[in-house]
Scaffold this motif. Structure first.
Motif, PDB file in Angstrom:
ATOM      1  N   GLU A   9       7.928  11.314  -5.408  1.00  0.00           N
ATOM      2  CA  GLU A   9       7.948  10.811  -4.053  1.00  0.00           C
ATOM      3  C   GLU A   9       7.077   9.577  -3.950  1.00  0.00           C
ATOM      4  N   ARG A  10       7.566   8.598  -3.214  1.00  0.00           N
ATOM      5  CA  ARG A  10       6.777   7.395  -3.032  1.00  0.00           C
ATOM      6  C   ARG A  10       6.885   6.982  -1.587  1.00  0.00           C
ATOM      7  N   ARG A  11       5.756   6.930  -0.914  1.00  0.00           N
ATOM      8  CA  ARG A  11       5.721   6.512   0.480  1.00  0.00           C
ATOM      9  C   ARG A  11       4.987   5.192   0.586  1.00  0.00           C
ATOM     10  N   VAL A  12       5.642   4.222   1.177  1.00  0.00           N
ATOM     11  CA  VAL A  12       5.008   2.930   1.382  1.00  0.00           C
ATOM     12  C   VAL A  12       4.337   2.944   2.749  1.00  0.00           C
ATOM     13  N   ALA A  13       3.022   2.768   2.752  1.00  0.00           N
ATOM     14  CA  ALA A  13       2.276   2.799   4.009  1.00  0.00           C
ATOM     15  C   ALA A  13       2.361   1.459   4.724  1.00  0.00           C
ATOM     16  N   GLU A  66       0.864  -1.170   0.000  1.00  0.00           N
ATOM     17  CA  GLU A  66       0.000   0.000   0.000  1.00  0.00           C
ATOM     18  C   GLU A  66       0.904   1.224   0.000  1.00  0.00           C
ATOM     19  N   SER A  67       0.783   2.068  -1.033  1.00  0.00           N
ATOM     20  CA  SER A  67       1.686   3.213  -1.125  1.00  0.00           C
ATOM     21  C   SER A  67       0.997   4.436  -1.715  1.00  0.00           C
ATOM     22  N   THR A  68       1.621   5.563  -1.464  1.00  0.00           N
ATOM     23  CA  THR A  68       1.169   6.837  -2.032  1.00  0.00           C
ATOM     24  C   THR A  68       2.276   7.346  -2.930  1.00  0.00           C
ATOM     25  N   THR A  69       1.938   7.732  -4.148  1.00  0.00           N
ATOM     26  CA  THR A  69       2.936   8.223  -5.079  1.00  0.00           C
ATOM     27  C   THR A  69       2.584   9.631  -5.521  1.00  0.00           C
ATOM     28  N   ARG A  70       3.579  10.505  -5.490  1.00  0.00           N
ATOM     29  CA  ARG A  70       3.409  11.848  -6.038  1.00  0.00           C
ATOM     30  C   ARG A  70       4.240  11.883  -7.310  1.00  0.00           C
ATOM     31  N   SER A  71       3.617  12.223  -8.414  1.00  0.00           N
ATOM     32  CA  SER A  71       4.348  12.182  -9.675  1.00  0.00           C
ATOM     33  C   SER A  71       4.030  13.394 -10.526  1.00  0.00           C
TER      34      SER A  71
END
Ligand SMILES: [Zn+2]
Length: 74
Positions: free
Chosen positions: A44-48, A18-23
């Protein structure tokens, strides 16, 4: 690049990530309203959370950093 390994069952290939990506990307529209996405860059990629697909464990999953060819800003 990051890969994962489950220390409780040994799984290295199947995970729910589960991740959030800013592109940032170039959206190329046609006059008919269709869009073609080009030159997408992940800023940016944050893995939740990472959960093992085999045993369902989240706590036993270890992240393994792979050595990439490109220089990472860290
Ligand atoms: Zn597992």
């Amino acid at each position: 690049m990051t890969t994962y390994r489950c220390s409780s069952c040994g799984n290295r290939t199947r995970f729910d990530v589960e991740s959030t990506t800013r592109s940032k990307a170039f959206h190329h529209y046609s006059l008919g309203g269709e869009v073609r996405v080009e030159d997408e860059t992940v800023l940016e990629r944050r893995v939740a959370s990472v959960t093992c697909r085999w045993c369902g464990s989240g706590a036993s999953v270890e992240a393994i950093e792979q050595v990439a060819d490109e220089t990472s800003p860290r």
